[in-house]
Write a protein that holds these residues in place. Sequence first.
Motif, short mmCIF file in Angstrom:
data_model
loop_
_atom_site.label_atom_id
_atom_site.label_comp_id
_atom_site.label_asym_id
_atom_site.label_seq_id
_atom_site.Cartn_x
_atom_site.Cartn_y
_atom_site.Cartn_z
N UNK A 377 0.85 -1.19 0.00
CA UNK A 377 0.00 0.00 0.00
C UNK A 377 0.88 1.24 0.00
N UNK A 378 0.29 2.38 -0.39
CA UNK A 378 1.01 3.67 -0.36
C UNK A 378 -0.01 4.80 -0.25
N UNK A 379 0.16 5.73 0.70
CA UNK A 379 -0.79 6.83 0.85
C UNK A 379 -0.60 7.88 -0.24
N UNK A 380 -1.72 8.44 -0.70
CA UNK A 380 -1.59 9.52 -1.69
C UNK A 380 -1.43 10.88 -1.01
N UNK A 381 -1.68 10.92 0.31
CA UNK A 381 -1.43 12.11 1.13
C UNK A 381 -0.66 11.69 2.37
N UNK A 382 0.15 12.56 2.96
CA UNK A 382 0.88 12.20 4.19
C UNK A 382 -0.08 11.69 5.26
N UNK A 383 0.40 10.77 6.08
CA UNK A 383 -0.47 10.14 7.07
C UNK A 383 0.35 9.77 8.30
N UNK A 384 -0.34 9.56 9.41
CA UNK A 384 0.29 9.06 10.63
C UNK A 384 -0.45 7.79 11.03
N UNK A 385 0.28 6.69 11.14
CA UNK A 385 -0.33 5.42 11.52
C UNK A 385 -0.65 5.42 13.01
N UNK A 386 -1.60 4.60 13.46
CA UNK A 386 -1.88 4.48 14.89
C UNK A 386 -0.66 4.11 15.72
N UNK A 387 0.31 3.42 15.11
CA UNK A 387 1.54 3.07 15.82
C UNK A 387 2.45 4.27 16.03
N UNK A 388 2.11 5.41 15.42
CA UNK A 388 2.90 6.63 15.57
C UNK A 388 3.85 6.88 14.42
N UNK A 389 3.96 5.96 13.49
CA UNK A 389 4.88 6.12 12.36
C UNK A 389 4.32 7.11 11.36
N UNK A 390 5.13 8.07 10.96
CA UNK A 390 4.72 9.08 10.00
C UNK A 390 5.06 8.62 8.58
N UNK A 391 4.11 8.80 7.69
CA UNK A 391 4.29 8.38 6.30
C UNK A 391 4.22 9.60 5.40
N UNK A 392 5.21 9.72 4.56
CA UNK A 392 5.15 10.74 3.53
C UNK A 392 4.27 10.26 2.38
N UNK A 393 3.93 11.18 1.54
CA UNK A 393 3.16 10.82 0.34
C UNK A 393 3.90 9.74 -0.45
N UNK A 394 3.17 8.68 -0.83
CA UNK A 394 3.67 7.57 -1.66
C UNK A 394 4.71 6.69 -0.96
N UNK A 395 4.80 6.79 0.38
CA UNK A 395 5.67 5.87 1.10
C UNK A 395 5.15 4.44 0.95
N UNK A 396 6.02 3.53 0.59
CA UNK A 396 5.61 2.15 0.39
C UNK A 396 5.40 1.47 1.75
N UNK A 397 4.22 0.90 1.94
CA UNK A 397 3.89 0.17 3.17
C UNK A 397 3.66 -1.29 2.79
N UNK A 398 4.44 -2.18 3.38
CA UNK A 398 4.29 -3.62 3.14
C UNK A 398 3.56 -4.22 4.34
N UNK A 399 2.37 -4.71 4.10
CA UNK A 399 1.57 -5.33 5.16
C UNK A 399 1.79 -6.84 5.10
N UNK A 400 2.38 -7.40 6.14
CA UNK A 400 2.71 -8.82 6.17
C UNK A 400 1.58 -9.62 6.81
N UNK A 401 0.74 -10.22 5.97
CA UNK A 401 -0.33 -11.08 6.47
C UNK A 401 0.24 -12.35 7.09
N UNK A 402 1.35 -12.83 6.52
CA UNK A 402 2.00 -14.03 7.06
C UNK A 402 2.44 -13.79 8.50
N UNK A 403 3.04 -12.65 8.76
CA UNK A 403 3.53 -12.35 10.11
C UNK A 403 2.38 -12.22 11.10
N UNK A 404 1.25 -11.69 10.65
CA UNK A 404 0.12 -11.46 11.55
C UNK A 404 -0.35 -12.75 12.21
N UNK A 405 -0.38 -13.84 11.46
CA UNK A 405 -0.85 -15.10 12.00
C UNK A 405 0.11 -15.73 12.99
N UNK A 406 1.30 -15.17 13.12
CA UNK A 406 2.34 -15.73 13.99
C UNK A 406 2.75 -14.78 15.09
#
Length: 502
Positions: A377-406
């Motif tokens: 995923x990548x935001x089209x506008x800057x964003x702040x995740x609930x974890x506190x991490x700040x994302x610039x526009x178009x920052x690549x976010x890799x969501x690991x579904x595999x890791x979530x189950x473990x």
Amino acid sequence: MAIFGYPEFFLIIPCIIYLFYFIIRRGKKKSEPTNWPLFGMLPAALLNLHRAHDYATQVLSEVGGTYVFKGPWFCNINMVFTSDPTNIHHIFSKNFSNYPKGPEFRKIFEILGDGIFNADFELWELHRRTTLSLLSHAKFYGSMERTIWRKVETGLLPVLANFYNQGADFDLQDIFQRFTFDTICQIVLDYDPRSLCVDLPYIPCEKAFNEAMGPLLHRHIVPEWIWKLQKKLKIGDEKKLIDAWKAFDEFIYPQVSLKKGEVDDDLTLLTAFRKVFEEKKVTFSGGLRDILRDTSLNLMVAGRDTTSTCLTWLFWLIAVNPIAKIKILEEIEAKLHLKDDKKWRFFNVEECHKLIYLHGALCESLRLFPPVALEHKAPIRPDILPSGHQLRENTKVIVSFYSMGRMEKIWGKDCLEFKPERWISSRGGIIHEPSYKFPAFNVGPRTCIGKEMAFIQMKMVAATIMYHYQIQLVEGHPVSPVDSIILQARYGLRVKLSKRNA
């Protein structure tokens, strides 16, 4: 200054490197990659590419679920990895409009064209609405049921009987992939390629799905200029992707090029999309033929890879957890009334819903080995995740579904155990977890609308095999997940069959 002329000077160099390494590693967790000057964390990523999913899980588990990966300064591949349910809920649901697939996603998955996986906004809504309309058709599930049982009767059972009679071991994952390839081709294209028959023919398109997924994962990690150069030179992973693309086109284009009226089954997805695109006069850069190719390929990916992958891991998991296998068999016999009759029979969609324990086992397979291991995923506008991490526009976010189950903090201390019971309520029903905790069918508005269809097919196939045969793993055959977008077994699942004592 004379020391520069003596060997003693060169003894200082390792000490300097070690001191520098100690400084840049200070405060880091054991598994965290080292952020080297110029090269960033890429060396660690490349060293662990053969175990990418497990390495990501290791790091995310140690750091609390979200990690900022720093790439080489000259490559622009900085990205944020996360397995935090609150972040995932934010990205996929609460702030959905800020995270379209976008141009970077389309660039990586260009092979999928304008299909539903790549589509955004109006095009995505059109894809989803058309597919949902067909799946909601009063006659669809009856048609699907007939398609599945016909393939079981004419393909699956004869092939298994042939292996049993020969006493030969075989790759069960390959059988599942052929089964789901044939059935999804019938549902989408109204065409049965008959890849699942006794002689197991080689069909380039069917094998191309396996070849394409590894290179697509590597495109997330390898600098863009490298994979683009490989593509131009037609070498390495990109050569595999080019060959897969060609196999898809050569298989699908003849089917989508059929003249209007030659395919008259209103329950075929290709027919439904053809009508919608023509009636609404939807225009695309490549024309109707190309959008039908893209649409078909995306639906085939969804129907072939995800279902076959779940079934593969289910049979491995129950093979190493025999108590669960016994419980599934007891349920099949009791709920389908097979214990008294002592005779197998095909069962309908409604009866599938009675197989609660098998449903829980499938959910465990999906939790531990989600067919789609990650999403980009990548935001089209800057964003702040609930974890506190700040994302610039178009920052690549890799969501690991595999890791979530473990993750212990998500599933508890027994998160690595196969426990179908965790999905069954005290009243004997299915526990439905929110998609941002259990993302096997994606999350939020993009949740897979074929979920029900997948569970029905998997229950029918699993119950058929388990009722007829004991599945024995071939001793010494390694079983581990491949490092790919689709989480298949790296070397397949080699098994032998024996008749089950009824």
